[in-house]
Motif scaffolding. Structure first.
Motif, PDB file in Angstrom:
ATOM      1  N   LEU A 140       0.819  -1.209   0.000  1.00 16.59           N
ATOM      2  CA  LEU A 140       0.000   0.000   0.000  1.00 16.59           C
ATOM      3  C   LEU A 140       0.855   1.261   0.000  1.00 16.59           C
ATOM      4  O   LEU A 140       0.346   2.345   0.312  1.00 16.59           O
ATOM      5  N   GLY A 141       2.107   1.128  -0.356  1.00 16.49           N
ATOM      6  CA  GLY A 141       3.023   2.261  -0.293  1.00 16.49           C
ATOM      7  C   GLY A 141       3.881   2.188   0.959  1.00 16.49           C
ATOM      8  O   GLY A 141       3.532   1.530   1.939  1.00 16.49           O
ATOM      9  N   ASP A 142       5.012   2.857   0.935  1.00 18.30           N
ATOM     10  CA  ASP A 142       5.982   2.765   2.027  1.00 18.30           C
ATOM     11  C   ASP A 142       5.394   3.191   3.373  1.00 18.30           C
ATOM     12  O   ASP A 142       5.586   2.516   4.397  1.00 18.30           O
ATOM     13  N   VAL A 143       4.673   4.309   3.393  1.00 17.77           N
ATOM     14  CA  VAL A 143       4.140   4.824   4.658  1.00 17.77           C
ATOM     15  C   VAL A 143       3.085   3.869   5.217  1.00 17.77           C
ATOM     16  O   VAL A 143       3.130   3.481   6.394  1.00 17.77           O
ATOM     17  N   GLN A 144       2.129   3.475   4.392  1.00 17.63           N
ATOM     18  CA  GLN A 144       1.076   2.592   4.856  1.00 17.63           C
ATOM     19  C   GLN A 144       1.604   1.209   5.220  1.00 17.63           C
ATOM     20  O   GLN A 144       1.131   0.584   6.175  1.00 17.63           O
ATOM     21  N   ASN A 145       2.601   0.738   4.490  1.00 14.64           N
ATOM     22  CA  ASN A 145       3.207  -0.553   4.840  1.00 14.64           C
ATOM     23  C   ASN A 145       3.865  -0.502   6.211  1.00 14.64           C
ATOM     24  O   ASN A 145       3.730  -1.426   7.021  1.00 14.64           O
ATOM     25  N   SER A 146       4.561   0.594   6.475  1.00  8.59           N
ATOM     26  CA  SER A 146       5.233   0.738   7.774  1.00  8.59           C
ATOM     27  C   SER A 146       4.223   0.835   8.912  1.00  8.59           C
ATOM     28  O   SER A 146       4.406   0.226   9.974  1.00  8.59           O
ATOM     29  N   LEU A 147       3.147   1.595   8.700  1.00  9.20           N
ATOM     30  CA  LEU A 147       2.126   1.720   9.736  1.00  9.20           C
ATOM     31  C   LEU A 147       1.440   0.388  10.010  1.00  9.20           C
ATOM     32  O   LEU A 147       1.179   0.028  11.160  1.00  9.20           O
ATOM     33  N   ARG A 148       1.162  -0.364   8.953  1.00 10.98           N
ATOM     34  CA  ARG A 148       0.509  -1.660   9.142  1.00 10.98           C
ATOM     35  C   ARG A 148       1.441  -2.634   9.855  1.00 10.98           C
ATOM     36  O   ARG A 148       1.000  -3.396  10.727  1.00 10.98           O
ATOM     37  N   ASP A 149       2.724  -2.639   9.495  1.00 10.58           N
ATOM     38  CA  ASP A 149       3.679  -3.524  10.173  1.00 10.58           C
ATOM     39  C   ASP A 149       3.797  -3.172  11.651  1.00 10.58           C
ATOM     40  O   ASP A 149       3.864  -4.066  12.510  1.00 10.58           O
ATOM     41  N   TYR A 150       3.801  -1.869  11.949  1.00  8.94           N
ATOM     42  CA  TYR A 150       3.903  -1.439  13.343  1.00  8.94           C
ATOM     43  C   TYR A 150       2.660  -1.859  14.125  1.00  8.94           C
ATOM     44  O   TYR A 150       2.758  -2.336  15.272  1.00  8.94           O
ATOM     45  N   GLU A 151       1.491  -1.715  13.515  1.00  8.65           N
ATOM     46  CA  GLU A 151       0.246  -2.108  14.188  1.00  8.65           C
ATOM     47  C   GLU A 151       0.214  -3.611  14.435  1.00  8.65           C
ATOM     48  O   GLU A 151      -0.177  -4.072  15.516  1.00  8.65           O
ATOM     49  N   ASP A 152       0.625  -4.390  13.433  1.00 10.59           N
ATOM     50  CA  ASP A 152       0.652  -5.848  13.612  1.00 10.59           C
ATOM     51  C   ASP A 152       1.635  -6.265  14.688  1.00 10.59           C
ATOM     52  O   ASP A 152       1.397  -7.197  15.452  1.00 10.59           O
ATOM     53  N   GLN A 153       2.760  -5.557  14.758  1.00 13.65           N
ATOM     54  CA  GLN A 153       3.766  -5.886  15.763  1.00 13.65           C
ATOM     55  C   GLN A 153       3.245  -5.594  17.166  1.00 13.65           C
ATOM     56  O   GLN A 153       3.515  -6.353  18.113  1.00 13.65           O
ATOM     57  N   LEU A 154       2.483  -4.516  17.325  1.00 11.92           N
ATOM     58  CA  LEU A 154       1.917  -4.199  18.629  1.00 11.92           C
ATOM     59  C   LEU A 154       0.839  -5.204  19.035  1.00 11.92           C
ATOM     60  O   LEU A 154       0.740  -5.589  20.204  1.00 11.92           O
ATOM     61  N   ASN A 155       0.042  -5.627  18.067  1.00  6.21           N
ATOM     62  CA  ASN A 155      -1.068  -6.536  18.380  1.00  6.21           C
ATOM     63  C   ASN A 155      -0.601  -7.969  18.629  1.00  6.21           C
ATOM     64  O   ASN A 155      -1.139  -8.666  19.481  1.00  6.21           O
ATOM     65  N   LYS A 156       0.416  -8.414  17.891  1.00  4.48           N
ATOM     66  CA  LYS A 156       0.830  -9.813  17.968  1.00  4.48           C
ATOM     67  C   LYS A 156       2.123 -10.020  18.756  1.00  4.48           C
ATOM     68  O   LYS A 156       2.495 -11.149  19.055  1.00  4.48           O
ATOM     69  N   ASN A 157       2.814  -8.915  19.084  1.00  5.87           N
ATOM     70  CA  ASN A 157       4.083  -8.991  19.806  1.00  5.87           C
ATOM     71  C   ASN A 157       5.110  -9.876  19.098  1.00  5.87           C
ATOM     72  O   ASN A 157       5.923 -10.555  19.722  1.00  5.87           O
ATOM     73  N   THR A 158       5.043  -9.888  17.770  1.00  5.38           N
ATOM     74  CA  THR A 158       6.005 -10.643  16.962  1.00  5.38           C
ATOM     75  C   THR A 158       6.485  -9.765  15.818  1.00  5.38           C
ATOM     76  O   THR A 158       5.894  -8.719  15.520  1.00  5.38           O
ATOM     77  N   ALA A 159       7.550 -10.202  15.188  1.00  2.00           N
ATOM     78  CA  ALA A 159       8.082  -9.461  14.050  1.00  2.00           C
ATOM     79  C   ALA A 159       7.069  -9.502  12.901  1.00  2.00           C
ATOM     80  O   ALA A 159       6.446 -10.535  12.651  1.00  2.00           O
ATOM     81  N   PRO A 160       6.865  -8.382  12.195  1.00  5.03           N
ATOM     82  CA  PRO A 160       5.885  -8.357  11.100  1.00  5.03           C
ATOM     83  C   PRO A 160       6.304  -9.272   9.953  1.00  5.03           C
ATOM     84  O   PRO A 160       7.496  -9.415   9.658  1.00  5.03           O
ATOM     85  N   GLU A 161       5.320  -9.887   9.333  1.00  5.82           N
ATOM     86  CA  GLU A 161       5.556 -10.755   8.190  1.00  5.82           C
ATOM     87  C   GLU A 161       4.758 -10.254   6.992  1.00  5.82           C
ATOM     88  O   GLU A 161       3.645  -9.761   7.145  1.00  5.82           O
TER      89      GLU A 161
END
Length: 365
Positions: A140-161
């Motif tokens: 979804l673009g660099d900014v949206q990709n980074s935000l989604r990875d950060y959100e997933d990392q907070l929710n799952k407490n694991t490295a984004p995939e």
């Protein structure tokens, strides 16, 4: 072909497509081999239209040697005029301006509408040999990709995939006073969130305004994420918030507003589908308006119609009555059931044959 040259010249005017097609066929018939023919741009466009309509039919027609057509490799050069990539690209905007012929447009012809939607795609990975990339992941673009990875990392407490894309989010541009529809950008995704739609649509608006076009509206279906996208333009307090149908355009020099609209075909389908599940099909709804609103009345109408074959009920078929996952997506069926040509014969039938009473007039509203 030489024997009929005079007849064809008299039949088709000089600047007609038929005349051009005949001349190109005559010239291609005299070419030795399969690589020496240079086709007119109009013939290329016509052949592309045939090829995109049905590749199998195009290959059969070309292989029959009844008419001469460009090879598919020739057409492929015109299809792949740029490297397909997700996100907004300079090549796409440049080609959009050429399609609109910006230098010849009058001021009112520059008004456009943004249309966005998600389409189901097959999840897979493809190796792009010219760049060495693996294509098929969400992007979804660099900014949206980074935000989604950060959100997933907070929710799952694991490295984004990285996830394989299941849908394609597409933004299209449609002229309001010129007959042009153009896909501006596409983004592979699993499910697009409302805040991501917000960011992508306003980025598209900024690009179009800078290119000289004037965005008047954003149109989409009535999915929950799109309704939330509309609400993001309203009051921050949910208790004070009213339905949002327009918002200021910060990129417009003349301080225009952008109107937010749901597409009418989707709304028609939503009304029909809600009605169809009232006391019928899945029975997930019990609609009421000074009386029961039930889909069973439509089923009874069809059953009585089949029993009395002389009775005329316009457009009512089994496909209208017994809905499937495929027929639910057809706007034609929903529009016909909601049409006056169906409503009036239905009232007549109910009056004379004592079928269940129902407030069918609500469909007209």
């Amino acid at each position: 072909m030489k024997e009929h040259q005079n007849d064809m010249s008299q039949t088709f005017p000089t600047n007609s497509f038929g005349r051009l097609f005949w001349e190109e066929q005559a010239r291609a018939a005299n070419v030795k081999g399969t690589t020496g023919c240079r086709w007119h741009p109009m013939i290329i466009k016509w052949a592309l239209n045939l090829r995109l309509a049905s590749g199998k039919a195009y290959r059969s027609l070309r292989g029959s040697n009844v008419i001469k057509l460009p090879h598919e490799s020739t057409l492929r050069q015109y299809l792949h005029w740029s490297t397909p990539r997700s996100s907004f690209t300079f090549e796409a905007v440049e080609h959009l301006c050429r399609e609109f012929k910006m230098e010849t447009l009058q001021d009112h012809q520059k008004f456009v509408a943004l249309i966005h939607d998600e389409m189901k795609i097959k999840s897979d990975l493809v190796f792009r040999k010219n760049t060495g990339e693996l294509v098929g992941f969400t992007d979804l673009g660099d900014v949206q990709n980074s935000l989604r990875d950060y959100e997933d990392q907070l929710n799952k407490n694991t490295a984004p995939e990285q996830s394989l894309a299941k849908q394609m989010f597409v933004i299209m541009v449609r002229g309001l006073f010129v007959n042009i529809t153009y896909p501006l950008a596409q983004f592979p995704t699993t499910n697009t969130k409302s805040d991501e739609i917000f960011s992508l649509c306003w980025r598209a608006t900024e690009i179009l305004e800078m290119a000289g076009l004037k965005v008047m509206s954003v149109t989409c279906d009535g999915a929950s994420t799109n309704r939330r996208f509309f609400d993001l333009h309203g009051d921050a307090d949910p208790e004070q918030q009213k339905p949002v149908h327009k918002t200021p355009n910060p990129y417009a020099e003349d301080h225009r507003e952008v109107y937010l609209m749901s597409d009418p075909p989707h709304l028609i389908k939503c009304v029909r589908n809600a009605w169809a599940h009232s006391y019928a099909h899945d029975k997930t709804r019990t609609l009421w308006n000074n009386g029961t609103i039930s889909w069973k009345v439509i089923q009874d109408l069809y059953r009585k119609r089949t029993e009395m074959r002389g009775l005329y009920l316009a457009k009512l078929t089994l496909e209208h009555v017994e809905l499937t996952s495929f027929s639910k997506m057809k706007v034609r069926l929903a529009a016909q059931v909601s049409n006056e040509s169906f409503i009036l014969p239905s009232f007549t039938f109910i009056h004379f044959f004592n079928v269940h009473y129902v407030n069918l007039y609500i469909i007209q509203h």
